[in-house]
Scaffold this motif. Structure first.
Motif, mmCIF file in Angstrom:
data_model
loop_
_atom_site.group_PDB
_atom_site.id
_atom_site.type_symbol
_atom_site.label_atom_id
_atom_site.label_comp_id
_atom_site.label_asym_id
_atom_site.label_seq_id
_atom_site.Cartn_x
_atom_site.Cartn_y
_atom_site.Cartn_z
ATOM 1 N N TYR A 157 26.571 16.158 -90.512
ATOM 2 C CA TYR A 157 25.473 15.884 -89.998
ATOM 3 C C TYR A 157 26.256 14.130 -90.152
ATOM 4 C CZ TYR A 157 21.418 18.543 -90.837
ATOM 5 O OH TYR A 157 20.660 19.475 -91.037
ATOM 6 N N TRP A 158 26.465 13.499 -91.075
ATOM 7 C CA TRP A 158 27.017 12.105 -91.139
ATOM 8 C C TRP A 158 28.093 12.034 -89.423
ATOM 9 C CZ3 TRP A 158 25.820 8.014 -92.566
ATOM 10 C CH2 TRP A 158 26.467 6.659 -91.697
ATOM 11 N N GLU A 159 28.952 13.369 -89.017
ATOM 12 C CA GLU A 159 29.737 13.309 -88.220
ATOM 13 C C GLU A 159 28.615 13.005 -86.821
ATOM 14 O OE1 GLU A 159 33.284 12.471 -88.127
ATOM 15 O OE2 GLU A 159 32.928 12.168 -90.687
ATOM 16 N N SER A 160 28.530 13.888 -86.773
ATOM 17 C CA SER A 160 27.035 14.126 -85.749
ATOM 18 C C SER A 160 26.062 13.004 -85.714
ATOM 19 C CB SER A 160 26.481 15.085 -85.048
ATOM 20 O OG SER A 160 25.141 15.613 -86.249
ATOM 21 N N PHE A 161 25.873 12.006 -86.107
ATOM 22 C CA PHE A 161 25.421 10.634 -85.872
ATOM 23 C C PHE A 161 25.978 9.813 -84.989
ATOM 24 C CE2 PHE A 161 23.029 11.342 -90.225
ATOM 25 C CZ PHE A 161 21.967 12.423 -89.881
ATOM 26 N N PRO A 162 25.232 9.211 -83.997
ATOM 27 C CA PRO A 162 25.840 8.022 -83.552
ATOM 28 C C PRO A 162 26.486 7.120 -84.356
ATOM 29 C CG PRO A 162 23.840 8.955 -82.288
ATOM 30 C CD PRO A 162 24.121 9.943 -83.756
ATOM 31 N N PRO A 163 26.975 6.252 -83.723
ATOM 32 C CA PRO A 163 27.343 4.849 -84.745
ATOM 33 C C PRO A 163 25.886 4.059 -84.543
ATOM 34 C CG PRO A 163 28.952 5.420 -83.021
ATOM 35 C CD PRO A 163 28.044 6.406 -82.504
ATOM 36 N N LEU A 164 25.296 3.658 -83.817
ATOM 37 C CA LEU A 164 24.598 3.209 -83.936
ATOM 38 C C LEU A 164 23.180 3.426 -85.367
ATOM 39 C CD1 LEU A 164 22.315 1.491 -83.235
ATOM 40 C CD2 LEU A 164 20.793 2.140 -81.606
ATOM 41 N N ILE A 165 23.261 5.310 -85.405
ATOM 42 C CA ILE A 165 22.049 5.413 -86.361
ATOM 43 C C ILE A 165 23.304 6.096 -87.511
ATOM 44 C CG2 ILE A 165 21.406 7.692 -86.729
ATOM 45 C CD1 ILE A 165 19.795 6.082 -84.372
ATOM 46 N N ARG A 166 24.666 6.129 -87.891
ATOM 47 C CA ARG A 166 24.906 4.980 -88.924
ATOM 48 C C ARG A 166 25.154 4.161 -89.558
ATOM 49 N NH1 ARG A 166 31.261 8.178 -87.227
ATOM 50 N NH2 ARG A 166 30.828 9.627 -86.694
ATOM 51 N N SER A 167 24.703 3.377 -88.714
ATOM 52 C CA SER A 167 24.826 2.142 -88.855
ATOM 53 C C SER A 167 23.212 1.705 -90.110
ATOM 54 C CB SER A 167 24.889 0.650 -87.552
ATOM 55 O OG SER A 167 25.200 -0.537 -88.750
ATOM 56 N N LEU A 168 21.918 2.755 -89.003
ATOM 57 C CA LEU A 168 20.584 1.546 -89.275
ATOM 58 C C LEU A 168 21.025 2.546 -90.872
ATOM 59 C CD1 LEU A 168 18.811 2.450 -86.467
ATOM 60 C CD2 LEU A 168 19.406 0.658 -87.295
ATOM 61 N N ILE A 169 21.423 4.116 -91.071
ATOM 62 C CA ILE A 169 21.214 4.468 -92.219
ATOM 63 C C ILE A 169 21.828 3.778 -93.494
ATOM 64 C CG2 ILE A 169 22.122 6.895 -93.543
ATOM 65 C CD1 ILE A 169 21.630 7.898 -90.847
ATOM 66 N N THR A 170 23.454 3.458 -93.298
ATOM 67 C CA THR A 170 24.176 2.696 -94.088
ATOM 68 C C THR A 170 22.956 1.368 -94.913
ATOM 69 O OG1 THR A 170 25.553 3.760 -93.693
ATOM 70 C CG2 THR A 170 26.474 1.183 -93.964
ATOM 71 N N ASN A 171 22.914 0.756 -93.665
ATOM 72 C CA ASN A 171 21.911 -0.691 -94.315
ATOM 73 C C ASN A 171 20.525 0.282 -94.645
ATOM 74 O OD1 ASN A 171 23.783 -2.265 -92.715
ATOM 75 N ND2 ASN A 171 22.701 -2.558 -90.746
ATOM 76 N N TYR A 172 19.806 0.610 -94.385
ATOM 77 C CA TYR A 172 19.122 1.597 -95.394
ATOM 78 C C TYR A 172 19.548 1.638 -96.507
ATOM 79 C CZ TYR A 172 14.785 4.237 -97.596
ATOM 80 O OH TYR A 172 14.289 4.874 -97.544
ATOM 81 N N SER A 178 14.373 -2.730 -95.705
ATOM 82 C CA SER A 178 13.216 -1.825 -96.080
ATOM 83 C C SER A 178 12.727 -0.709 -95.774
ATOM 84 C CB SER A 178 11.991 -2.874 -96.042
ATOM 85 O OG SER A 178 11.435 -2.895 -94.216
ATOM 86 N N GLU A 179 12.187 0.214 -95.753
ATOM 87 C CA GLU A 179 11.577 1.560 -95.491
ATOM 88 C C GLU A 179 11.019 0.877 -94.301
ATOM 89 O OE1 GLU A 179 9.208 5.367 -96.352
ATOM 90 O OE2 GLU A 179 10.094 4.286 -98.297
ATOM 91 N N GLU A 180 10.164 0.227 -94.137
ATOM 92 C CA GLU A 180 9.587 0.167 -93.029
ATOM 93 C C GLU A 180 10.164 -0.301 -91.554
ATOM 94 O OE1 GLU A 180 8.415 -1.212 -95.968
ATOM 95 O OE2 GLU A 180 6.735 -0.228 -96.064
ATOM 96 N N GLU A 181 10.603 -1.330 -92.104
ATOM 97 C CA GLU A 181 12.199 -1.422 -91.470
ATOM 98 C C GLU A 181 13.479 -1.021 -90.466
ATOM 99 O OE1 GLU A 181 14.894 -5.698 -90.217
ATOM 100 O OE2 GLU A 181 14.333 -5.136 -92.353
ATOM 101 N N PHE A 182 13.541 -0.261 -91.321
ATOM 102 C CA PHE A 182 14.301 1.148 -91.386
ATOM 103 C C PHE A 182 13.658 2.179 -90.621
ATOM 104 C CE2 PHE A 182 15.616 5.271 -92.265
ATOM 105 C CZ PHE A 182 17.178 5.879 -91.846
ATOM 106 N N ALA A 183 12.025 2.480 -90.361
ATOM 107 C CA ALA A 183 12.055 3.299 -89.814
ATOM 108 C C ALA A 183 11.388 2.633 -88.254
ATOM 109 C CB ALA A 183 10.349 3.377 -90.487
#
Length: 196
Positions: A157-172, A178-183
């Motif tokens: 999954y991690w390898e298939s996530f685009p860089p932008l999504i990886r960055s958002l997940i890492t920040n969360y 926060s959970e709301e900001e992440f969503a």
């Protein structure tokens, strides 16, 4: 003095006379003073008008070189904006976002040929499963089913996530957002990187 006004001049005069406020008037006055100075300075020195000179030079620029220059300028602007607006991001996270938003030419060419975009609903499900696993709230049954079907699914999954999504997940996961900001950011990110 009587003259025929073009449509652009009429719009400018209409704005000045009917819609501008005190701040707008100050900006307009400064622009007029600068333009008059440029015309008198360049005209008296026998130099071309800056506007005409810029048009002439731009028409002579090699289109490929100018596109690469524009790409580099935009990358630099976005990089500076990220440093200013998101100082909490690491250099690696900033680079991932930068490459997702404004890939350099080599990465753009590689991505165009190599990437297979996932539909947004599939990508969203994958993100939620990855988050559940990473935070320890995933049911062991679900993890086992995914491993049976996909093997080492978190890594895949991690390898298939685009860089932008990886960055958002890492920040969360780091607690940076926060959970709301992440969503909210995830919804926007999914729209940016998904094909449907």
């Amino acid at each position: 003095m009587i003259f025929m006004a073009d449509a652009e001049l009429v719009r400018v005069l209409d704005y000045i006379l009917n819609r501008s406020d005190a701040n707008s008037i100050e900006a307009i006055a400064a622009a007029v003073v600068r333009r008059k100075r440029d015309l008198s300075l360049f005209g008296s020195a026998g130099l071309p008008d800056p506007k005409r000179w810029a048009q002439k030079v731009s028409s002579e620029i090699n289109i490929n070189a100018s596109l690469e220059g524009i790409r580099n300028t935009v990358r630099n602007m976005v990089s500076e904006m990220l440093k200013r607006e998101a100082p909490e991001l690491s250099d690696e996270q900033r680079e991932e976002l930068l490459n997702a938003w404004v890939p350099d030419q080599r990465e753009a060419n590689n991505a165009a040929g190599a990437s297979k975009q996932l539909p947004s609903d599939v990508l969203a499900t994958m993100v939620h499963q990855f988050i559940a696993f990473s935070t320890g709230i995933m049911a062991p049954k679900e993890d086992a089913a995914l491993r049976k079907e996909l093997g080492a699914w978190p890594e895949r999954y991690w390898e298939s996530f685009p860089p932008l999504i990886r960055s958002l997940i890492t920040n969360y996961l780091n607690g940076t957002v926060s959970e709301e900001e992440f969503a909210s950011k995830l919804r926007t990110g999914l729209q940016m990187v998904s094909k449907s």
